[in-house]
Scaffold this motif. Structure first.
Motif, mmCIF file in Angstrom:
data_model
loop_
_atom_site.group_PDB
_atom_site.id
_atom_site.type_symbol
_atom_site.label_atom_id
_atom_site.label_comp_id
_atom_site.label_asym_id
_atom_site.label_seq_id
_atom_site.Cartn_x
_atom_site.Cartn_y
_atom_site.Cartn_z
ATOM 1 N N MET A 1 64.450 126.056 -69.591
ATOM 2 C CA MET A 1 63.668 125.968 -68.373
ATOM 3 C C MET A 1 64.210 126.975 -67.360
ATOM 4 S SD MET A 1 62.327 122.611 -66.638
ATOM 5 C CE MET A 1 62.995 122.077 -65.122
ATOM 6 N N GLY A 2 63.322 127.635 -66.611
ATOM 7 C CA GLY A 2 63.726 128.664 -65.657
ATOM 8 C C GLY A 2 64.214 128.100 -64.341
ATOM 9 N N GLU A 3 64.709 128.998 -63.505
ATOM 10 C CA GLU A 3 65.180 128.608 -62.180
ATOM 11 C C GLU A 3 63.998 128.268 -61.276
ATOM 12 O OE1 GLU A 3 67.926 131.050 -60.001
ATOM 13 O OE2 GLU A 3 68.736 131.798 -61.882
ATOM 14 N N HIS A 4 64.235 127.324 -60.373
ATOM 15 C CA HIS A 4 63.210 126.984 -59.388
ATOM 16 C C HIS A 4 63.401 127.873 -58.166
ATOM 17 C CE1 HIS A 4 60.500 124.653 -56.887
ATOM 18 N NE2 HIS A 4 61.432 124.644 -55.955
ATOM 19 N N VAL A 5 62.332 128.435 -57.663
ATOM 20 C CA VAL A 5 62.348 129.210 -56.428
ATOM 21 C C VAL A 5 61.513 128.450 -55.417
ATOM 22 C CG1 VAL A 5 61.691 131.384 -55.354
ATOM 23 C CG2 VAL A 5 62.566 131.376 -57.684
ATOM 24 N N HIS A 6 62.109 128.157 -54.245
ATOM 25 C CA HIS A 6 61.372 127.424 -53.214
ATOM 26 C C HIS A 6 60.246 128.296 -52.673
ATOM 27 C CE1 HIS A 6 63.979 123.997 -53.103
ATOM 28 N NE2 HIS A 6 65.045 124.747 -52.875
ATOM 29 N N VAL A 7 59.058 127.731 -52.616
ATOM 30 C CA VAL A 7 57.898 128.385 -52.030
ATOM 31 C C VAL A 7 57.698 127.766 -50.663
ATOM 32 C CG1 VAL A 7 55.418 128.809 -52.240
ATOM 33 C CG2 VAL A 7 56.870 128.767 -54.288
ATOM 34 N N ARG A 8 57.748 128.600 -49.622
ATOM 35 C CA ARG A 8 57.713 128.091 -48.248
ATOM 36 C C ARG A 8 56.285 127.842 -47.777
ATOM 37 N NH1 ARG A 8 60.138 131.795 -43.720
ATOM 38 N NH2 ARG A 8 58.249 132.942 -44.193
ATOM 39 N N PHE A 9 56.019 126.589 -47.382
ATOM 40 C CA PHE A 9 54.775 126.204 -46.725
ATOM 41 C C PHE A 9 55.146 125.784 -45.313
ATOM 42 C CE2 PHE A 9 53.970 125.351 -51.213
ATOM 43 C CZ PHE A 9 52.779 126.018 -51.401
ATOM 44 N N SER A 10 54.613 126.462 -44.324
ATOM 45 C CA SER A 10 54.941 126.162 -42.940
ATOM 46 C C SER A 10 54.296 124.845 -42.529
ATOM 47 C CB SER A 10 54.456 127.296 -42.039
ATOM 48 O OG SER A 10 54.831 127.055 -40.709
ATOM 49 N N GLU A 11 55.107 123.956 -41.943
ATOM 50 C CA GLU A 11 54.599 122.668 -41.446
ATOM 51 C C GLU A 11 54.481 122.668 -39.928
ATOM 52 O OE1 GLU A 11 57.261 119.624 -42.970
ATOM 53 O OE2 GLU A 11 55.758 119.162 -44.467
ATOM 54 N N PHE A 12 55.376 123.398 -39.265
ATOM 55 C CA PHE A 12 55.414 123.365 -37.809
ATOM 56 C C PHE A 12 56.015 124.662 -37.299
ATOM 57 C CE2 PHE A 12 57.913 122.643 -33.949
ATOM 58 C CZ PHE A 12 56.948 122.162 -33.092
ATOM 59 N N CYS B 1 58.212 121.092 -54.135
ATOM 60 C CA CYS B 1 59.126 120.188 -54.837
ATOM 61 C C CYS B 1 59.621 119.060 -53.938
ATOM 62 C CB CYS B 1 60.323 120.968 -55.401
ATOM 63 S SG CYS B 1 61.494 121.528 -54.155
ATOM 64 N N GLY B 2 59.340 119.145 -52.624
ATOM 65 C CA GLY B 2 59.768 118.106 -51.699
ATOM 66 C C GLY B 2 60.902 118.521 -50.787
ATOM 67 N N PHE B 3 61.585 119.626 -51.083
ATOM 68 C CA PHE B 3 62.673 120.110 -50.241
ATOM 69 C C PHE B 3 62.098 120.595 -48.918
ATOM 70 C CE2 PHE B 3 65.665 123.401 -48.803
ATOM 71 C CZ PHE B 3 66.847 122.687 -48.829
ATOM 72 N N ALA B 4 62.739 120.253 -47.807
ATOM 73 C CA ALA B 4 62.274 120.675 -46.489
ATOM 74 C C ALA B 4 63.448 121.237 -45.701
ATOM 75 C CB ALA B 4 61.656 119.495 -45.745
ATOM 76 N N TRP B 5 63.161 122.173 -44.785
ATOM 77 C CA TRP B 5 64.210 122.749 -43.962
ATOM 78 C C TRP B 5 63.631 123.194 -42.626
ATOM 79 C CZ3 TRP B 5 61.960 124.891 -48.179
ATOM 80 C CH2 TRP B 5 61.360 126.121 -48.052
#
Length: 50
Positions: A1-12, A29-33
């Motif tokens: 399985m490959g590496e996961h790359v976070h795809v940024r979706f702007s929330e605010f 994936c559920g990660f938020a920052w």
């Protein structure tokens, strides 16, 4: 399985009470920052002349 790359979706995107730019994002994936950007005091930068 490959590496996961976070795809940024702007929330605010907004300005805090202290005048900082605040950007809250999440990934499918559920990660938020949250990132905070400080702006130096003074006039905003002018766009370059064309």
């Amino acid at each position: 399985m490959g590496e996961h790359v976070h795809v940024r979706f702007s929330e605010f995107l907004g300005v805090s009470e202290s005048g900082e730019l605040v950007e809250r994002s999440r990934c499918h994936c559920g990660f938020a920052w949250t990132r905070t950007y400080r702006v130096e005091d003074g006039e905003p930068d002018s766009p370059p002349a064309s």
